[in-house]
Motif scaffolding. Structure first.
Motif, PDB file in Angstrom:
ATOM      1  N   CYS A 159       0.803  -1.236   0.000  1.00 55.71           N
ATOM      2  CA  CYS A 159       0.000   0.000   0.000  1.00 55.71           C
ATOM      3  C   CYS A 159       0.832   1.281   0.000  1.00 55.71           C
ATOM      4  CB  CYS A 159      -0.907   0.037   1.235  1.00 55.71           C
ATOM      5  SG  CYS A 159      -2.121  -1.261   1.273  1.00 55.71           S
ATOM      6  N   GLN A 207      -0.237   4.794  -1.394  1.00 55.52           N
ATOM      7  CA  GLN A 207      -1.663   4.808  -1.742  1.00 55.52           C
ATOM      8  C   GLN A 207      -2.471   5.523  -0.672  1.00 55.52           C
ATOM      9  OE1 GLN A 207      -1.466   0.466  -3.165  1.00 55.52           O
ATOM     10  NE2 GLN A 207      -3.307   1.257  -4.164  1.00 55.52           N
ATOM     11  N   VAL A 217      -7.461   0.650   0.545  1.00 56.62           N
ATOM     12  CA  VAL A 217      -6.857   1.824  -0.117  1.00 56.62           C
ATOM     13  C   VAL A 217      -7.455   1.994  -1.513  1.00 56.62           C
ATOM     14  CG1 VAL A 217      -4.640   1.772   1.098  1.00 56.62           C
ATOM     15  CG2 VAL A 217      -4.956   0.336  -0.930  1.00 56.62           C
ATOM     16  N   ARG A 244      -7.381   2.030  -5.304  1.00 57.04           N
ATOM     17  CA  ARG A 244      -6.477   1.218  -6.127  1.00 57.04           C
ATOM     18  C   ARG A 244      -5.635   2.083  -7.065  1.00 57.04           C
ATOM     19  NH1 ARG A 244      -7.828   0.270 -11.456  1.00 57.04           N
ATOM     20  NH2 ARG A 244      -9.995   0.771 -11.974  1.00 57.04           N
TER      21      ARG A 244
END
Ligand code: AMP
Ligand code: MG
Length: 601
Positions: A28, A31, A180, A182
């Motif tokens: 992640c 993000q 999160v 994308r």
């Protein structure tokens, strides 16, 4: 011709924030969090030791010192990861390691270095007892349960961009995954009959395709997933085929084939697929730019894929990517800050801009003596990709400016700085200088009142060569100073005064951290040697010459008029002086990394 801002606005009007996905926290990075994260645990979960040492009762160390040890009976040991088996009763201690839970009864930890353990060990002495060599206060070297995170607290807010530290926090909460926004998939297509793949030897008339790679790397840098479609030939069939492959993506970026050349058929193919607009953007490099949305049927549903057609010249495609594709990708990722962080730098070369377009000059920025300098990275042709490789910034030369002269201040977009770096709070500062009796203080008073009227929180700094009135004889603060104190601070419910003896004349850089960042504007009087923007007050009766040299000054406030190129403002017209300060320093302050700090939250 449309402006860079208009073009960007149009591009952004076609892109939307993508949907969220749940994924392992380590995937992640960069993000945007799509959920509020609350804690269900206390961190640390128990009171524990911040040091290797002895857990004890602070009371039992009263009067302890190097020459007056207090001896305690060692009743056990506790390591990190295990629970104490005993409790600490009066007159006892438990040997404890960093991170180990504090035993029942203990309220402080004394480090090994403050005990006689070392001596005992080297002399083979009795370790069932320990001599404590310092007096401990309650809570010494103890980390409280929940001091970092308390159960039930909102720890990370939706919209937060995840950096390594946030990923660490998620891990400490025991969260293996996070929700999160994308990453967008960005299809990339180079066009041109002259292009060959980078694994092919050059043939006559051919060049290696570099755009696909530079653009794919840009897409990755800003968090997207590049999908290189390859090279489209200058034929309707070839392009149609390739572009069809790109329709699964969230965005399509092509390069080349958008100028007025004979083989430029990208537009014809695009028009077949949906709406396409061709813009002449008021910028250099990168004038021709195509933008449209391509439509694709997915079952009964029509899907729209935004398409950005960048110019083919390698520098043009990168510069237009930075201005238009980068913000579009960031928007899709749910990021709020789309502006490239910019600084103000002194340009070291003349840059001419004859055709009235906004010029993005490739520059190398260095910082010397607290000031940024930007020098142009050699020939600026839009095919000279090494001018980009040598650059860490793009100097923005405004349209219709005819260019800039060496020594002028320019805005520079910092290519390698993250967007979040632009979100620093900066504090505008201006100094009023002038010969003695020129009316500096009067102007200061007028400006302070004017900015208060405009709703500013103002700090005024005064440089004084002599003594200070505030340290008045007879007052308590004066008496403390007389008694020898090096600093005296007087605090009351509505004021704070701080008087400190110094061994040198402080610079603005040293003073600002003391002032703090809570103000909207700092007005300084004096400090003519500092590098902050300066306005000189000029009084007729004191001669035509100025205190500062013209290149140090941003403006002059005068009763008459002087023979100089610097902006002249009229003495008495405080509104005009305040307007000048507002326009030149306050509104631009966001881009000036001067006395900056990251905003909280
Ligand atoms: P165009 O916009 O197609 O007229 O191309 C302008 C210039 O950029 C020409 O000199 C092309 O050869 C060059 N060019 C176009 N695409 C690429 C690419 N993918 N890699 C390197 N140079 C390119
Ligand atoms: Mg071409």
């Amino acid at each position: 011709m449309i402006s860079v801002e208009e073009a960007l606005e149009k591009v952004l009007s076609y892109v939307e924030v993508l949907e969220p996905e749940q994924k392992p926290i380590l995937d992640c990075l960069g993000q945007v969090l799509a959920e509020d994260v609350y804690s269900t645990i206390d961190i640390p979960p128990l009171d524990n030791s911040a040091m290797d040492g002895y857990a004890l009762r602070a009371k039992d160390t009263r009067g302890a010192g190097e020459s007056s040890p207090r001896y305690l009976v060692v009743v056990g040991e506790v390591a990190a990861g295990s629970m104490p088996a005993q409790e600490v009763r009066p007159g006892t201690a438990i040997r404890i390691m960093t991170g180990a839970p504090l035993p029942e009864g203990a309220d402080a930890v004394v480090r090994f270095e403050d005990t006689d353990e070392g001596n005992r060990k080297s002399s083979g002495g009795d370790l069932s007892q320990i001599g404590i060599l310092c007096q401990a206060s309650k809570g010494l070297n103890v980390r409280d349960r929940g001091e970092d995170i308390a159960s039930g607290d909102l720890i990370l807010k939706k919209g937060k961009v995840l950096r390594p530290q946030e990923i660490g926090v998620l891990a400490s909460l025991g969260r293996p995954t996070a929700l999160v926004i994308r990453r967008p998939i960005v299809a990339i297509l180079a066009t041109g009959d002259e292009l060959i793949g980078i694994d092919q030897p050059l043939a006559p008339g051919k060049i290696h395709d570099s755009n696909n790679y530079a653009i794919a790397a840009e897409v990755s840098r800003y968090g997207g997933i590049p999908k290189i479609l390859g090279i489209g030939r200058d034929s309707v069939r070839s392009l149609t085929e390739k572009i069809d492959e790109g329709l699964d993506a969230d965005m399509l970026i092509t390069s080349g084939g958008v100028s007025k050349g004979d083989y430029d058929i990208v537009k014809d193919v695009l028009a077949e697929h949906g709406e396409v607009g061709f813009w002449t953007v008021c910028m250099k490099p990168g004038k021709p730019l195509a933008f449209g949305v391509m439509k694709k049927m997915e079952g009964r549903r029509e899907r729209k894929v935004p398409h950005l057609g960048l110019p083919g010249n390698p520098v043009s495609s990168m510069v237009t990517f930075e201005q238009f594709a980068r913000p579009a990708i960031l928007r899709m990722m749910g990021k709020k800050i789309l502006a490239k962080p910019a600084i103000r730098a002194i340009i070291e070369d003349d840059v001419v801009d004859t055709d009235g377009r906004r010029l993005f000059a490739r520059v190398s920025v260095t910082k010397r003596g607290g000031q940024y300098y930007a020098s142009v990275t050699g020939p600026q042709g839009s095919g000279i990709l090494t001018s980009m490789a040598k650059a860490n910034g793009l100097a923005v030369i405004p349209e219709n400016s005819k260019g800039v002269k060496a020594g002028e201040l320019v805005e520079v977009q910092m290519l390698d700085w993250g967007e979040e770096q632009g979100e620093v709070k900066t504090l505008p500062i201006v100094s009023i200088v002038g010969k003695s009796q020129s009316g500096k203080t009067v102007l200061m008073e007028q400006l302070i009142a004017e900015f208060k009227r405009r709703g500013y929180k103002v700090a005024a700094l005064k440089h004084s060569r002599g003594g200070m009135e505030i340290d008045r004889p007879g007052k308590d603060s004066w008496r403390f100073t007389q008694a020898g104190s090096d600093a005296v601070l007087v605090s009351s419910p509505d004021k704070l005064a701080f008087i400190k003896n110094l061994n040198h004349d402080l610079s603005i850089e040293e003073i600002m951290p003391i002032v703090g960042l809570e103000f909207d504007l700092v007005l300084a009087e004096g400090f003519r040697k500092s590098k902050i923007p300066k306005i000189e007050v000029h009084k007729k009766g004191l001669g035509d010459d100025l205190l500062c040299s013209p290149d140090e000054l941003s403006a002059i406030v005068t009763e008459g008029s002087l023979d100089t190129d610097i902006t002249q403002l009229t003495w008495g017209d405080t509104v005009a002086v305040a307007d000048f300060i507002e326009k030149n320093f306050v509104s631009k302050a966001r881009t000036v990394p001067f006395y900056s700090t990251r905003e909280k939250g």
